[in-house]
Design an enzyme around this catalytic site. Structure first.
Site, mmCIF file in Angstrom:
data_model
loop_
_atom_site.group_PDB
_atom_site.id
_atom_site.type_symbol
_atom_site.label_atom_id
_atom_site.label_comp_id
_atom_site.label_asym_id
_atom_site.label_seq_id
_atom_site.Cartn_x
_atom_site.Cartn_y
_atom_site.Cartn_z
ATOM 1 N N GLU A 171 93.978 12.349 -15.572
ATOM 2 C CA GLU A 171 94.443 11.348 -14.555
ATOM 3 C C GLU A 171 96.187 10.364 -14.124
ATOM 4 O OE1 GLU A 171 91.824 13.429 -14.451
ATOM 5 O OE2 GLU A 171 91.081 13.490 -12.033
ATOM 6 N N TYR A 173 96.390 7.846 -16.376
ATOM 7 C CA TYR A 173 95.922 6.592 -16.524
ATOM 8 C C TYR A 173 96.659 6.602 -17.939
ATOM 9 C CZ TYR A 173 93.166 6.054 -12.383
ATOM 10 O OH TYR A 173 92.262 6.321 -10.986
ATOM 11 N N ARG A 221 87.149 12.133 -21.442
ATOM 12 C CA ARG A 221 88.025 12.969 -21.099
ATOM 13 C C ARG A 221 89.718 13.606 -21.036
ATOM 14 N NH1 ARG A 221 87.067 12.041 -14.525
ATOM 15 N NH2 ARG A 221 88.066 13.829 -14.096
ATOM 16 N N HIS A 259 97.474 11.181 -11.092
ATOM 17 C CA HIS A 259 97.269 11.169 -9.076
ATOM 18 C C HIS A 259 98.645 10.629 -8.637
ATOM 19 C CE1 HIS A 259 93.135 10.023 -9.761
ATOM 20 N NE2 HIS A 259 93.465 8.669 -10.710
ATOM 21 N N GLN A 346 86.379 11.315 3.844
ATOM 22 C CA GLN A 346 86.999 10.449 4.649
ATOM 23 C C GLN A 346 86.507 9.119 4.358
ATOM 24 O OE1 GLN A 346 87.283 13.936 7.669
ATOM 25 N NE2 GLN A 346 86.768 12.236 8.434
#
Ligand code: FAD
Ligand code: NAP
Ligand code: SF4
Length: 681
Positions: A171, A173, A221, A259, A346
């Site tokens: 992601e 990082y 991961r 991201h 949400q």
């Protein structure tokens, strides 16, 4: 052991990881809840995990990201594991999970340049496009310190009773930042060649394994598709997978997209299991098990991926926020009772990005397990709920679950209210699952459902219910623009529900969530067949499933929409500013890519045979269109409440959802109000 479950035979096959038996093939993936950041919330965090581990839980749970040191914080004072005192907090979590028979690993997440604070560090001092802080480039000594922090953190996690750790290498990082040329411009032995760039994760896994011994699970991961320029090549992904296997990883989890990538990876419009193909490709190249992730939200999909050889485990994260009993229901072959995650973000990710505690739109109890409880009532009452939209459905089913005798009146021939319109929007098909869930709950908790019943105040008075809950919702706001009665003018519900014909040129008045949804609906360029749909989606977003270039990217091929669309609002602000933090950009980009004209600061002058006359920045303009669609918000439908409780003083008559307040009502608020009221009755 549930190996004989005929519905999901592969899901319930045990798996050996580092000598530990994992009862089934489902992993509850890492999710930041916000509770892990403050020590006083660890009791709540323990209750949250325990509820998910209870009975038949996921085979393995991964915590939200825990930083190995201050430099690795995601945000100031984020959850860390670098002092012996941290062990005490985490022990509350591991004890609670083990008591329920579950297994849990702690995710070690070093944010690197995504750290939202001035102490962030990375391979190179390149600021992330989504962060205002610039990281400090690490010296070689500094890199050594970070590796030691990972190892120390893993050892402390072991001391705290965790069954293993997940090393977060995806992601975008810290670890990803060393792996990719995009963020690693170093000229020393930690940069340049792939061998140098991949030293960091390999050293972290190798030294962690040395420190924790053989019986401790290490999940790595791995960023299998970066979806950014200068991301990894497929050959690099394979080489890294093989290297972390040799270094001591027990299992490889899939990470998709940084991201900062401008390709959606988890929102509702991402097709189910869209990225499982890449997990399967890697599985063929390594001998340790591989976990598939992203947009899997039902046992049926998980069983298919497992039985067709895509992976050895399936990770689902948000589905466990939505329904803590997901596995229990799957095991009992009651998957129609699963409260399905609709991937709206949400109440989970959008909350986290606003610094709020996470929860769930369809399950407001998530992360409030110690405070919002639906205890059986000792005093069963008769309850009428009027309106079977999200607010009424949640109130009726929760009250009935607690033991009240509930009748749910609905004027329409079916349940769902506005959700019936929402689920017809392309990419929101999963919203139908919420109505399937409520239908199952109405039956399970024996709610007396009265459809086609437009009830009046007199009727309700005559029936003498102990409590009346008014959840009559909203109706579209009418506009008073000159010409609003022109035959070209349509309301959004007429377009979506009634399928009234819409011409090739359309103006949409109102650019809130519904205006954006209507624009996507009217693009009209989505294939209906699932396979074509997936291929279409890859092409539109520029994803290369054959992985021939860095990051898995190709030039997007945007299809031509069926209509020319102009979307407008009166505010001068950029359109779509009020949409969800983690999904709004997808909607905005989707419309921009399809040449939807977006106008702010508009004044509506007239609608006539020529089209819509507006003025903007002092200039008059005619937008020549065949139809004008009104998406100008809603107003409450609450006359029934006013008749029953004109002074608002009755403690027996309640008003919830859009009927209570139409401004900015969404399903999150509607469902929460229904559940909270029912918990108090
Ligand atoms: P409603 O859904 O309006 O339900 C009220 C019900 O009461 C209706 O079924 C009505 O028939 C019934 N009723 C009214 N009067 C009577 C009476 N006298 N007797 C019996 N029954 C009566 N929200 C989100 O959170 N996320 C989204 O992504 C999202 N997308 C949307 C997309 C579209 C296109 C639309 C239209 C809405 C979307 N929403 C979304 C909004 C969401 O659907 C609403 O906020 C929610 O449905 C409001 O719930 P409610 O129960 O208060 O009212
Ligand atoms: P909304 O977000 O309040 O938007 C209403 C739009 O209408 C605004 O653009 C407003 O802009 C315009 N408007 C208001 N009064 C007007 C008038 N008298 N004449 C002309 N224009 C007017 O409401 P919504 O789009 O109807 O959505 C309803 C709820 O559903 C919202 O809470 C929303 O969050 C939720 N929803 C969420 C999503 C999602 O993806 N998360 C999707 C759909 C709906 P101006 O006043 O600037 O003109
Ligand atoms: Fe899923 Fe939406 Fe709940 Fe998040 S808030 S877990 S995305 S249903």
């Amino acid at each position: 052991m549930y190996a004989l479950n005929p519905a999901y035979p592969t899901i319930f096959k045990p798996l050996d990881l580092a000598g530990q038996q994992i009862e089934n093939r489902i992993l509850m993936g890492s999710m930041h809840t916000g509770l892990e950041d403050r020590f006083w919330n660890y009791g709540k965090l323990a209750a949250y995990f325990a509820e998910r581990a209870k009975g038949v839980g996921p085979g393995l749970i991964i915590t939200g990201g825990i930083s190995p040191n201050r430099a690795g914080w995601l945000a100031p004072f984020g959850g860390t594991m670098n002092w012996p005192t941290d062990v005490l907090n985490h022990r509350r979590v591991t004890k609670a999970v083990h008591k329920e028979g579950g297994k849990i690993c702690m995710q070690i997440l070093h944010a690197g340049r995504y750290g939202y604070h001035p102490f962030s560090v990375s391979a190179t001092d390149i600021q992330a496009p989504i962060n205002r802080f610039t990281p400090k480039a690490l010296t070689e000594e500094g890199i050594e310190d970070q590796i030691k922090a990972y190892v120390r953190s893993a050892k402390l996690a072991q001391k705290a009773g965790y069954d293993g750790v997940e090393i977060m290498g995806s992601e975008g990082y810290f670890i990803n930042q060393f792996l990719c040329l995009r963020t690693n411009k170093r000229a020393d032995s930690w940069g340049g060649s792939f061998e140098n760039r991949s030293r960091l994760p390999i050293e972290i896994v190798r030294r962690t394994r040395e420190a924790v011994g053989d019986g401790f699970i290490i999940v790595y991961r791995l960023s299998m598709m970066d979806l950014v320029e200068e991301g990894s090549t497929w050959e690099e992904v394979v080489a890294l997978g093989q290297a972390v296997e040799v270094a001591g990883a027990s299992i490889i989890n899939t990470g998709i997209g940084w991201h900062e990538a401008r390709i959606p990876t988890i929102v509702t419009s991402v097709p189910h299991a869209a990225f499982a193909g890449v997990s399967r490709k890697l599985r063929e190249q390594v001998t340790i098990p591989v976990i598939a992730t992203n947009r899997v939200n039902s046992p049926e999909q998980a069983e298919r991926l497992l039985s067709e050889g895509y992976c050895d485990m399936v990770s689902m994260a948000r589905p466990f926020l939505a329904d803590p009993q997901f596995m229990q229901k799957a095991a009992a072959q009651k998957s129609n009772e699963i409260n399905t995650c609709i991937a709206c973000n949400q109440a989970c990710l959008d909350h986290i990005f606003k610094g709020k505690k996470s929860s769930c739109l369809v399950n407001p109890r998530a992360c409030s397990e110690t405070t919002l409880n639906y205890k059986p009532t000792a005093n069963s009452k008769t309850v009428a709920v009027v309106g079977a939209g999200p607010a009424g459905l949640s109130a009726a089913t929760t009250a009935a679950e607690r033991g009240h005798k509930v009748t749910l009146f609905e004027a329409a021939p079916e349940i769902g209210g506005q959700f019936n319109i929402a689920m017809a929007i392309p990419g929101k098909e999963d919203f139908a699952e919420t109505l399937r869930y409520y239908q199952a709950m109405l039956e399970k908790h024996k709610v007396n459902l009265a459809l086609d019943q437009n009830v009046s105040a007199e009727f309700l008075r005559e029936q003498g219910f102990d409590h009346v809950v008014i959840a009559t919702g909203v109706k579209p706001r009418a506009v008073d623009i000159p010409g609003h009665n022109h035959p070209s003018v349509l309301r959004y519900d007429e377009v979506v529900r009634e399928r009234k014909p819409v011409g090739k040129r359309v103006a949409i008045i109102g650019a809130g969530g519904i205006g954006f949804d209507l624009a996507e609906f009217l693009l009209g360029n989505e294939p209906t067949n699932a396979e074509d749909h997936l291929e279409h989606w890859y092409r539109e977003w520029g994803i290369d499933p054959s992985y021939s270039s860095r990051g898995g990217l190709i030039e997007p091929q945007v299809s031509t929409p069926v209509r020319e669309i102009t979307l407008m609002q009166r505010k001068p602000a950029p359109l779509g500013k009020g949409l969800g933090k983690t999904s709004g950009w997808v909607h905005r980009l989707q419309l921009r890519k399809h040449n939807v004209e977006m106008l702010g600061g508009v004044q509506y002058r007239l609608i006539d045979d020529q089209g819509l006359h507006i003025s903007q920045d002092g200039e008059e303009r005619l937008i020549e269109v065949d139809n004008v669609v009104i998406c100008a918000g809603q107003v409450s439908v609450n006359s029934l409440y006013q008749s029953l409780n004109p002074y608002g003083k009755s403690k027996q008559v309640h008003l919830i959802g859009g009927a209570y307040l139409a401004a900015e009502v969404d399903a999150k608020r509607a469902i929460k109000e229904g559940c909270e009221l029912a918990a108090r009755l």
